[in-house]
Design an enzyme around this catalytic site. Structure first.
Site, short mmCIF file in Angstrom:
data_model
loop_
_atom_site.label_atom_id
_atom_site.label_comp_id
_atom_site.label_asym_id
_atom_site.label_seq_id
_atom_site.Cartn_x
_atom_site.Cartn_y
_atom_site.Cartn_z
N ASP A 211 0.86 -1.19 0.00
CA ASP A 211 0.00 0.00 0.00
C ASP A 211 0.89 1.24 0.00
OD1 ASP A 211 -3.22 0.51 1.04
OD2 ASP A 211 -1.82 2.19 1.06
N ASN B 77 -12.62 -3.65 2.63
CA ASN B 77 -13.60 -2.57 2.71
C ASN B 77 -14.53 -2.71 1.51
OD1 ASN B 77 -12.42 -1.43 5.03
ND2 ASN B 77 -10.92 -0.32 3.80
N GLY C 55 -15.59 2.68 3.64
CA GLY C 55 -14.33 3.34 3.33
C GLY C 55 -13.65 2.84 2.07
N GLN C 56 -14.37 2.07 1.24
CA GLN C 56 -13.75 1.63 -0.01
C GLN C 56 -13.57 2.84 -0.93
OE1 GLN C 56 -15.81 -1.50 -2.20
NE2 GLN C 56 -14.11 -1.75 -3.63
N HIS D 128 -9.87 -5.53 -3.25
CA HIS D 128 -8.54 -5.75 -2.70
C HIS D 128 -8.67 -6.10 -1.23
CE1 HIS D 128 -9.65 -1.50 -2.53
NE2 HIS D 128 -9.05 -1.46 -1.35
N HIS E 127 -6.73 -5.98 2.27
CA HIS E 127 -5.57 -5.37 2.96
C HIS E 127 -5.00 -6.42 3.91
CE1 HIS E 127 -6.76 -0.96 2.31
NE2 HIS E 127 -7.88 -1.57 2.02
P1 5GP Z 1 -9.72 1.15 0.24
O1 5GP Z 1 -9.90 2.48 0.96
O2 5GP Z 1 -10.40 1.18 -1.11
O3 5GP Z 1 -10.05 -0.04 1.05
O4 5GP Z 1 -8.17 1.04 0.00
C1 5GP Z 1 -7.49 1.62 -1.05
C2 5GP Z 1 -6.02 1.57 -0.69
O5 5GP Z 1 -5.26 1.80 -1.86
C3 5GP Z 1 -5.62 2.67 0.30
O6 5GP Z 1 -5.08 2.06 1.48
C4 5GP Z 1 -4.58 3.49 -0.45
O7 5GP Z 1 -3.51 3.91 0.37
C5 5GP Z 1 -4.12 2.53 -1.54
N1 5GP Z 1 -3.69 3.17 -2.76
C6 5GP Z 1 -4.32 4.20 -3.41
N2 5GP Z 1 -3.65 4.52 -4.52
C7 5GP Z 1 -2.58 3.67 -4.60
C8 5GP Z 1 -1.52 3.53 -5.54
O8 5GP Z 1 -1.42 4.22 -6.55
N3 5GP Z 1 -0.60 2.56 -5.28
C9 5GP Z 1 -0.67 1.76 -4.16
N4 5GP Z 1 0.30 0.85 -4.01
N5 5GP Z 1 -1.66 1.88 -3.26
C10 5GP Z 1 -2.60 2.82 -3.47
#
Ligand code: 5GP
Ligand code: ZN
Length: 116
Positions: free
Chosen positions: A32, A89, A95-96, A102, A104
């Site tokens: 991340d 998420n 919070g997605q 994906h 985490h």
């Molecule tokens: P969500 O909030 O959708 O569960 O998680 C999205 C995750 O993607 C966040 O933890 C954020 O830090 C990560 N993320 C967003 N943009 C990028 C990126 O360009 N590269 C990487 N490696 N992670 C990203």
């Protein structure tokens, strides 16, 4: 199956760089960009599915492979024994922010419960 404007499809296609830590035929795992713990790795299916519900309805074995990849990452990162959290998420209120499913893999420190 991929989506033109999907960030994680672009990472899968190597069009956007990421620190890839593990991969299988159908999955990819990368760090991340904004880690919340010493280990914070995202596990995705290469195929585009918007969230965990879509992944659950996907082809035979895909959700299974994502789960197995998550555990392989935890082992490789050295947190499988100490403990880690696997979070999907799902939807805006959870919070997605990236709508390519994906998991985490979060570990390497004491994690609080319940999450915020
Ligand atoms: P969500 O909030 O959708 O569960 O998680 C999205 C995750 O993607 C966040 O933890 C954020 O830090 C990560 N993320 C967003 N943009 C990028 C990126 O360009 N590269 C990487 N490696 N992670 C990203
Ligand atoms: Zn995608």
């Amino acid at each position: 199956m991929s989506e033109a404007d999907c960030l994680f499809c672009k990472i899968v296609a190597r069009e956007i760089p990421a620190e890839i830590v593990y991969e299988t035929d159908r999955t990819l795992a990368f760090r991340d960009v904004n880690p919340q713990a010493p280990t914070h790795v995202l596990v995705v299916p290469r195929e585009h599915h918007r969230d965990a519900a879509a992944l659950a309805a996907a082809d035979q074995g895909l959700a299974d492979e994502v789960l197995k990849t998550a555990h392989a990452v935890a082992s490789q990162e050295g947190v499988a024994e100490s403990g880690y959290r696997l979070v999907f998420n799902t939807g805006p209120e959870a919070g997605q922010t990236v709508f390519h499913v994906h998991g985490h893999v979060i570990g390497g420190r004491d994690l609080k419960w319940p999450p915020g």
